[in-house]
Design a protein around this motif. Structure first.
Motif, short mmCIF file in Angstrom:
data_model
loop_
_atom_site.label_atom_id
_atom_site.label_comp_id
_atom_site.label_asym_id
_atom_site.label_seq_id
_atom_site.Cartn_x
_atom_site.Cartn_y
_atom_site.Cartn_z
N ASP A 1 -1.75 17.42 -23.13
CA ASP A 1 -1.78 16.00 -23.52
C ASP A 1 -3.14 15.38 -23.21
O ASP A 1 -3.85 15.86 -22.34
CB ASP A 1 -0.69 15.28 -22.71
CG ASP A 1 -0.21 13.99 -23.35
OD1 ASP A 1 -0.78 13.55 -24.35
OD2 ASP A 1 0.77 13.42 -22.81
N ASP A 2 -3.46 14.30 -23.91
CA ASP A 2 -4.68 13.52 -23.63
C ASP A 2 -5.92 14.41 -23.64
O ASP A 2 -6.86 14.18 -22.86
CB ASP A 2 -4.58 12.79 -22.28
CG ASP A 2 -3.36 11.90 -22.18
OD1 ASP A 2 -2.80 11.55 -23.23
OD2 ASP A 2 -2.96 11.57 -21.05
N PHE A 3 -5.91 15.41 -24.49
CA PHE A 3 -6.97 16.41 -24.43
C PHE A 3 -8.33 15.79 -24.77
O PHE A 3 -8.47 15.03 -25.72
CB PHE A 3 -6.69 17.59 -25.36
CG PHE A 3 -7.70 18.69 -25.20
CD1 PHE A 3 -7.77 19.39 -24.00
CD2 PHE A 3 -8.60 18.98 -26.20
CE1 PHE A 3 -8.73 20.38 -23.81
CE2 PHE A 3 -9.56 19.98 -26.02
CZ PHE A 3 -9.63 20.68 -24.83
N ILE B 1 -4.87 15.72 -29.15
CA ILE B 1 -6.10 14.92 -29.12
C ILE B 1 -5.79 13.53 -28.58
O ILE B 1 -4.91 12.84 -29.09
CB ILE B 1 -6.70 14.79 -30.54
CG1 ILE B 1 -7.01 16.16 -31.13
CG2 ILE B 1 -7.95 13.90 -30.53
CD1 ILE B 1 -7.45 16.10 -32.60
N ASP B 2 -6.51 13.13 -27.56
CA ASP B 2 -6.24 11.83 -26.95
C ASP B 2 -6.46 10.69 -27.93
O ASP B 2 -7.36 10.73 -28.78
CB ASP B 2 -7.13 11.61 -25.73
CG ASP B 2 -6.70 10.40 -24.94
OD1 ASP B 2 -5.62 10.46 -24.33
OD2 ASP B 2 -7.42 9.37 -24.97
N GLN B 3 -5.65 9.66 -27.77
CA GLN B 3 -5.70 8.54 -28.72
C GLN B 3 -7.03 7.78 -28.69
O GLN B 3 -7.37 7.12 -29.67
CB GLN B 3 -4.51 7.60 -28.53
CG GLN B 3 -4.36 7.00 -27.16
CD GLN B 3 -3.01 6.27 -27.03
OE1 GLN B 3 -1.94 6.85 -27.13
NE2 GLN B 3 -3.08 4.97 -26.84
N ALA C 1 -2.66 14.96 -33.20
CA ALA C 1 -3.37 13.75 -32.80
C ALA C 1 -2.36 12.70 -32.39
O ALA C 1 -1.34 12.52 -33.05
CB ALA C 1 -4.22 13.23 -33.95
N GLU C 2 -2.63 11.99 -31.31
CA GLU C 2 -1.75 10.89 -30.90
C GLU C 2 -2.42 9.56 -31.18
O GLU C 2 -3.63 9.49 -31.38
CB GLU C 2 -1.35 11.02 -29.42
CG GLU C 2 -2.47 10.79 -28.43
CD GLU C 2 -2.01 10.84 -26.97
OE1 GLU C 2 -0.80 10.99 -26.69
OE2 GLU C 2 -2.88 10.74 -26.10
N GLY C 3 -1.63 8.51 -31.26
CA GLY C 3 -2.19 7.17 -31.46
C GLY C 3 -2.63 6.90 -32.89
O GLY C 3 -3.53 6.09 -33.13
MG MG Z 1 -2.09 9.10 -22.73
#
Ligand code: MG
Ligand code: C2E
Ligand code: MG
Ligand code: MG
Length: 274
Positions: free
Chosen positions: A180-182, A202-204, A236-238
């Motif tokens: 997470d949050d890479f 991939i971190d947001q 990808a997050e966010g």
């Molecule tokens: Mg986070």
């Protein structure tokens, strides 16, 4: 200065620090009560593939206090990590998550969904962590290959051998791992190939300004290339807009999560809309 006044003398009263301490212990007490009284719940946020099919849900902890209202995990998770409460809290989350998964595995529309659970470093390193996960699996009868643990790079700066051994134990049970949050942490790239990971997230912060900041685009491309060469799925997050989703797709990202596709919501919401 204060040091000259002697070790045992508290020369200066620091109101900011005092407030923080009060806040911290009040939060700890409230959190203990929340766990006892059942004011916690898991919300779920979908993860989608390139064809926009939902393949997984991330469990995100929610706390509604009768007096204080909704409290953000960004505020209470760090407190729980510092106090050690993350251990019982994390155990509650894990059992709850496995119960949800057990329900899905009886339900045709949800049977193929993976459930991703966030795990703090302190929780992961607790000596009974693996045992407790095993207990949850046995207790609920879930198929463990649908359980994914989201860990962060902070986990990797400690005892790497111990981390790898523990991850392999869980991996052996069928559980998968997502980092997470890479891109925000300190993991050396050399570590990555030694870890039994399935996914990089991939971190947001790199998604937010993707369309305007060439640096973010370069970082996303680099993570995608890294994922390809290590045979890891990249999510990808966010993701908040269709333009971000499109750009991520063009850059080779394989999976997506974010408000554009769905906000975290209680299970009941997804049971009727999937
Ligand atoms: Mg986070
Ligand atoms: P995370 O695991 O990186 O989760 C992503 C966070 O981004 C979540 O915040 C999610 O609600 C939010 N998010 C999702 N899509 C978007 C978007 O499109 N835009 C924006 N701006 N944000 C988006 P949340 O739920 O407040 O959780 C914050 C952090 O708290 C999580 O970050 C995770 O590190 C931690 N956390 C949450 N639940 C748990 C838990 O059960 N156990 C542990 N140990 N940590 C948890
Ligand atoms: Mg996460
Ligand atoms: Mg994250």
């Amino acid at each position: 200065d204060a040091k000259d006044a002697g070790r045992n003398t508290m020369r200066f009263y620091n109101p900011v620090m005092q407030t923080k301490v009060n806040h911290q212990s009040q939060m700890e007490a409230a959190l203990r009560k929340a766990l006892e009284e059942g004011n916690l719940q898991l919300h779920l946020q979908p993860q989608l593939d390139e064809g926009h099919q939902v393949f997984a849900m991330e469990a995100l902890l929610r706390w509604q206090d009768p007096d204080m209202g909704w409290i953000s995990p960004a505020d209470f998770i760090p407190v729980a990590e510092a106090s050690g409460q993350i251990v019982p809290l994390g155990e509650w989350v894990m059992l709850q998550a496995c119960r949800l998964l057990a329900g899905w595995q009886q339900n045709k529309a949800m049977a193929d969904l993976t459930l991703a659970v966030n795990i703090s470093a302190r929780q992961f390193y607790h000596p009974h962590f693996v045992e407790h996960v095993e207990y949850c699996i046995t207790q609920t009868g879930i198929e463990p290959r649908y359980l994914e643990l989201e860990i962060t790079e902070s986990l990797l700066i400690d005892d790497l051998e111990n981390t790898i051994n523990k991850m392999n134990l869980l991996r052996g049970m069928g559980i998968s791992f997502s980092l997470d949050d890479f891109g925000t942490g300190y993991a050396s790239l050399g570590y990555l190939k030694r870890l039994p990971l399935s996914q990089l997230k991939i971190d947001q912060t790199f998604v937010r300004d993707l369309l305007s900041d060439p640096n973010d685009e370069a970082i996303v491309s680099t993570i995608v290339a890294l994922g390809k060469s290590l045979d890891l799925k990249v999510i990808a997050e966010g993701v908040e807009t269709p333009e971000q989703a499109q750009r991520l797709k063009e850059l080779g990202c394989q999976a997506f999560q974010g408000y554009y596709f769905g906000r975290p919501a209680p299970e009941a919401h997804w049971l009727t809309s999937l």
